[in-house]
Scaffold this motif. Structure first.
Motif, PDB file in Angstrom:
ATOM      1  N   ILE A  36      41.297  35.096 -18.135  1.00 20.49           N
ATOM      2  CA  ILE A  36      42.048  36.288 -17.755  1.00 20.49           C
ATOM      3  C   ILE A  36      42.314  36.289 -16.258  1.00 20.49           C
ATOM      4  CG2 ILE A  36      41.860  38.796 -17.492  1.00 20.49           C
ATOM      5  CD1 ILE A  36      40.741  38.997 -20.236  1.00 20.49           C
ATOM      6  N   GLU A  37      41.334  35.869 -15.473  1.00 21.31           N
ATOM      7  CA  GLU A  37      41.531  35.794 -14.030  1.00 21.31           C
ATOM      8  C   GLU A  37      42.659  34.811 -13.689  1.00 21.31           C
ATOM      9  OE1 GLU A  37      37.765  34.778 -12.380  1.00 21.31           O
ATOM     10  OE2 GLU A  37      36.856  36.722 -12.857  1.00 21.31           O
ATOM     11  N   ALA A  38      42.738  33.694 -14.422  1.00 22.65           N
ATOM     12  CA  ALA A  38      43.791  32.713 -14.178  1.00 22.65           C
ATOM     13  C   ALA A  38      45.165  33.303 -14.472  1.00 22.65           C
ATOM     14  CB  ALA A  38      43.553  31.470 -15.035  1.00 22.65           C
ATOM     15  N   ILE A  39      45.285  33.996 -15.599  1.00 23.05           N
ATOM     16  CA  ILE A  39      46.570  34.605 -15.951  1.00 23.05           C
ATOM     17  C   ILE A  39      46.960  35.657 -14.918  1.00 23.05           C
ATOM     18  CG2 ILE A  39      47.705  36.123 -17.628  1.00 23.05           C
ATOM     19  CD1 ILE A  39      46.241  34.595 -19.837  1.00 23.05           C
ATOM     20  N   ARG A  40      46.002  36.468 -14.495  1.00 25.42           N
ATOM     21  CA  ARG A  40      46.316  37.510 -13.521  1.00 25.42           C
ATOM     22  C   ARG A  40      46.658  36.932 -12.148  1.00 25.42           C
ATOM     23  NH1 ARG A  40      41.846  41.710 -15.909  1.00 25.42           N
ATOM     24  NH2 ARG A  40      43.326  42.933 -17.140  1.00 25.42           N
ATOM     25  N   PRO A  89      52.399  28.845 -21.595  1.00 24.10           N
ATOM     26  CA  PRO A  89      51.531  28.214 -22.599  1.00 24.10           C
ATOM     27  C   PRO A  89      50.145  28.853 -22.680  1.00 24.10           C
ATOM     28  CG  PRO A  89      52.760  26.530 -21.419  1.00 24.10           C
ATOM     29  CD  PRO A  89      53.020  27.830 -20.698  1.00 24.10           C
ATOM     30  N   LYS A  90      49.610  29.278 -21.537  1.00 22.33           N
ATOM     31  CA  LYS A  90      48.320  29.971 -21.555  1.00 22.33           C
ATOM     32  C   LYS A  90      48.430  31.264 -22.350  1.00 22.33           C
ATOM     33  CE  LYS A  90      46.551  28.491 -16.981  1.00 22.33           C
ATOM     34  NZ  LYS A  90      47.719  27.863 -16.350  1.00 22.33           N
ATOM     35  N   GLU A  91      49.454  32.036 -22.051  1.00 27.01           N
ATOM     36  CA  GLU A  91      49.613  33.323 -22.710  1.00 27.01           C
ATOM     37  C   GLU A  91      49.897  33.163 -24.198  1.00 27.01           C
ATOM     38  OE1 GLU A  91      51.262  36.105 -19.096  1.00 27.01           O
ATOM     39  OE2 GLU A  91      52.723  34.999 -20.301  1.00 27.01           O
ATOM     40  N   ASP A  92      50.649  32.146 -24.563  1.00 22.15           N
ATOM     41  CA  ASP A  92      50.967  31.944 -25.979  1.00 22.15           C
ATOM     42  C   ASP A  92      49.707  31.728 -26.804  1.00 22.15           C
ATOM     43  OD1 ASP A  92      53.671  32.258 -25.545  1.00 22.15           O
ATOM     44  OD2 ASP A  92      54.087  30.119 -25.358  1.00 22.15           O
ATOM     45  N   ARG A  93      48.727  31.074 -26.206  1.00 23.80           N
ATOM     46  CA  ARG A  93      47.459  30.898 -26.926  1.00 23.80           C
ATOM     47  C   ARG A  93      46.772  32.249 -27.121  1.00 23.80           C
ATOM     48  NH1 ARG A  93      42.385  26.737 -25.963  1.00 23.80           N
ATOM     49  NH2 ARG A  93      41.042  27.714 -27.532  1.00 23.80           N
ATOM     50  N   HIS A 108      54.654  44.729 -29.309  1.00 33.42           N
ATOM     51  CA  HIS A 108      54.633  44.143 -27.957  1.00 33.42           C
ATOM     52  C   HIS A 108      54.711  42.622 -28.026  1.00 33.42           C
ATOM     53  CE1 HIS A 108      54.049  47.839 -25.841  1.00 33.42           C
ATOM     54  NE2 HIS A 108      52.844  48.082 -26.344  1.00 33.42           N
ATOM     55  N   LEU A 109      53.926  42.040 -28.926  1.00 36.54           N
ATOM     56  CA  LEU A 109      53.881  40.582 -29.014  1.00 36.54           C
ATOM     57  C   LEU A 109      55.210  39.993 -29.465  1.00 36.54           C
ATOM     58  CD1 LEU A 109      50.328  40.145 -30.575  1.00 36.54           C
ATOM     59  CD2 LEU A 109      51.035  39.554 -28.244  1.00 36.54           C
ATOM     60  N   ASP A 110      55.896  40.670 -30.373  1.00 34.55           N
ATOM     61  CA  ASP A 110      57.211  40.195 -30.811  1.00 34.55           C
ATOM     62  C   ASP A 110      58.159  40.086 -29.627  1.00 34.55           C
ATOM     63  OD1 ASP A 110      56.353  40.092 -33.432  1.00 34.55           O
ATOM     64  OD2 ASP A 110      57.329  41.967 -34.033  1.00 34.55           O
ATOM     65  N   VAL A 111      58.170  41.117 -28.785  1.00 31.20           N
ATOM     66  CA  VAL A 111      59.061  41.137 -27.628  1.00 31.20           C
ATOM     67  C   VAL A 111      58.650  40.072 -26.612  1.00 31.20           C
ATOM     68  CG1 VAL A 111      59.852  42.499 -25.653  1.00 31.20           C
ATOM     69  CG2 VAL A 111      59.686  43.558 -27.917  1.00 31.20           C
ATOM     70  N   LEU A 112      57.366  39.995 -26.306  1.00 30.23           N
ATOM     71  CA  LEU A 112      56.887  39.041 -25.309  1.00 30.23           C
ATOM     72  C   LEU A 112      57.140  37.600 -25.742  1.00 30.23           C
ATOM     73  CD1 LEU A 112      53.492  40.744 -24.402  1.00 30.23           C
ATOM     74  CD2 LEU A 112      55.545  40.674 -22.975  1.00 30.23           C
ATOM     75  N   GLU A 113      56.882  37.303 -27.010  1.00 26.38           N
ATOM     76  CA  GLU A 113      57.110  35.940 -27.493  1.00 26.38           C
ATOM     77  C   GLU A 113      58.593  35.583 -27.487  1.00 26.38           C
ATOM     78  OE1 GLU A 113      53.224  35.346 -30.401  1.00 26.38           O
ATOM     79  OE2 GLU A 113      55.110  36.087 -31.256  1.00 26.38           O
ATOM     80  N   ALA A 114      59.441  36.542 -27.816  1.00 28.46           N
ATOM     81  CA  ALA A 114      60.887  36.294 -27.759  1.00 28.46           C
ATOM     82  C   ALA A 114      61.324  36.024 -26.330  1.00 28.46           C
ATOM     83  CB  ALA A 114      61.649  37.489 -28.337  1.00 28.46           C
ATOM     84  N   GLN A 115      60.757  36.756 -25.376  1.00 28.69           N
ATOM     85  CA  GLN A 115      61.103  36.532 -23.970  1.00 28.69           C
ATOM     86  C   GLN A 115      60.615  35.171 -23.491  1.00 28.69           C
ATOM     87  OE1 GLN A 115      59.315  40.135 -22.458  1.00 28.69           O
ATOM     88  NE2 GLN A 115      61.288  41.204 -22.369  1.00 28.69           N
ATOM     89  N   ASN A 160      53.969  43.747 -16.777  1.00 28.03           N
ATOM     90  CA  ASN A 160      53.156  44.949 -16.919  1.00 28.03           C
ATOM     91  C   ASN A 160      52.736  45.198 -18.360  1.00 28.03           C
ATOM     92  OD1 ASN A 160      52.967  45.700 -14.220  1.00 28.03           O
ATOM     93  ND2 ASN A 160      54.965  46.686 -14.262  1.00 28.03           N
ATOM     94  N   THR A 161      53.566  44.807 -19.325  1.00 27.50           N
ATOM     95  CA  THR A 161      53.158  44.911 -20.727  1.00 27.50           C
ATOM     96  C   THR A 161      51.944  44.040 -20.991  1.00 27.50           C
ATOM     97  OG1 THR A 161      55.419  45.386 -21.467  1.00 27.50           O
ATOM     98  CG2 THR A 161      53.885  44.562 -23.127  1.00 27.50           C
ATOM     99  N   GLU A 162      51.963  42.835 -20.449  1.00 24.10           N
ATOM    100  CA  GLU A 162      50.820  41.940 -20.613  1.00 24.10           C
ATOM    101  C   GLU A 162      49.575  42.498 -19.936  1.00 24.10           C
ATOM    102  OE1 GLU A 162      53.335  37.761 -20.943  1.00 24.10           O
ATOM    103  OE2 GLU A 162      52.583  38.428 -18.978  1.00 24.10           O
ATOM    104  N   GLU A 163      49.740  43.030 -18.722  1.00 19.87           N
ATOM    105  CA  GLU A 163      48.602  43.548 -17.966  1.00 19.87           C
ATOM    106  C   GLU A 163      48.022  44.818 -18.595  1.00 19.87           C
ATOM    107  OE1 GLU A 163      46.958  42.517 -15.328  1.00 19.87           O
ATOM    108  OE2 GLU A 163      48.159  40.872 -14.546  1.00 19.87           O
ATOM    109  N   GLU A 164      48.873  45.674 -19.083  1.00 16.35           N
ATOM    110  CA  GLU A 164      48.426  46.984 -19.551  1.00 16.35           C
ATOM    111  C   GLU A 164      48.001  46.995 -21.015  1.00 16.35           C
ATOM    112  OE1 GLU A 164      51.579  49.690 -18.669  1.00 16.35           O
ATOM    113  OE2 GLU A 164      51.564  49.200 -16.532  1.00 16.35           O
ATOM    114  N   HIS A 165      48.559  46.097 -21.827  1.00 16.58           N
ATOM    115  CA  HIS A 165      48.293  46.128 -23.260  1.00 16.58           C
ATOM    116  C   HIS A 165      47.620  44.860 -23.788  1.00 16.58           C
ATOM    117  CE1 HIS A 165      50.593  49.845 -23.707  1.00 16.58           C
ATOM    118  NE2 HIS A 165      51.533  49.298 -22.949  1.00 16.58           N
ATOM    119  N   ILE A 166      48.130  43.691 -23.395  1.00 15.16           N
ATOM    120  CA  ILE A 166      47.692  42.447 -24.026  1.00 15.16           C
ATOM    121  C   ILE A 166      46.332  41.977 -23.500  1.00 15.16           C
ATOM    122  CG2 ILE A 166      48.281  40.053 -24.498  1.00 15.16           C
ATOM    123  CD1 ILE A 166      50.077  42.273 -25.833  1.00 15.16           C
TER     124      ILE A 166
END
Length: 223
Positions: A36-40, A89-93, A108-115, A160-166
């Motif tokens: 999580i620290e790496a993604i942030r 690739p990190k987030e997709d996992r 949320h995941l549907d939108v993020l994966e499409a993006q 922000n969707t990733e930070e706040e929800h995922i």
């Protein structure tokens, strides 16, 4: 660290970024999870570039800055390559495992994966807009400005969707063993946002020092 210095200088502290650059501090728990620290950390680097690009667009539009082609090209290169090749690739996992834990985040995941899937066409559009601006001069600025601002706005929502929800959900739902496996996998990539051969860290450093003060940390003037 250059990223901290640049964010401290203001590149990541504008109203355009409603928390992407600093939301890690808001949602951090006592448990340290390197993945999580790496993604942030990568989010902070992306946020710094986006925020700086937004301020440079404002400066060009207001006549305070002359366009620096090398700087703009470096910024577009960074947001076109680093997220898609290193970050997504990190987030997709994380996304895949999270789907196995809950259906509450499917929207949320549907939108993020499409993006993520559409990231190459999106940044290719931005790159073409920059080329048109370089070739067309001042009269073509509006096209690049609009393309860049649309991309930046979409990316703030994405981050922000990733930070706040995922990420909070993943931290809550994944087991210790699952995090151990993910941490080990991420660690094989080396530093979170530097890239192979330090490519993206070097590009980030070059952008930071090319960006005119107070946007960047260097003393060079744009031109």
């Amino acid at each position: 660290m250059l990223l901290d210095r640049w964010l401290g200088a203001g590149a990541g502290a504008t109203d355009d970024a409603p928390g992407a650059a600093d939301s890690a501090a808001k949602s951090r728990t006592d448990q340290r999870i390197p993945a999580i620290e790496a993604i942030r950390e990568e989010h902070r680097a992306i946020a710094a570039i986006l925020s700086a690009l937004s301020r440079i667009l404002d400066g060009i539009e207001a006549g305070r800055l002359q366009p620096d082609v090398r700087l703009l090209a470096g910024m577009v290169e960074y947001i076109a390559e680093m997220p898609d090749k290193l970050h997504h690739p990190k987030e997709d996992r994380i996304f895949s495992l999270l789907r196995s834990k809950t259906s509450d985040l499917d929207g949320h995941l549907d939108v993020l994966e499409a993006q993520h899937h559409d990231s190459v066409p999106a940044t290719s559009h931005l790159d073409r807009a920059l080329v048109s601006y370089i070739q067309g001069g001042a009269e073509a600025f509006a096209g690049f400005r609009d393309a860049a601002r649309a991309y930046i706005a979409d990316e703030w929502v994405h981050l922000n969707t990733e930070e706040e929800h995922i990420l909070p959900a993943a931290q809550r739902l994944f087991s210790a063993q699952e995090w151990q496996d993910i941490n080990a996998d991420f660690a094989r990539n080396g530093d979170p946002w530097s890239g192979e051969g330090n490519r993206y860290a070097d590009l980030f450093k070059r952008i930071a020092h090319q960006a005119p003060a107070p946007i960047g940390v260097g003393d060079g003037a744009s031109g």
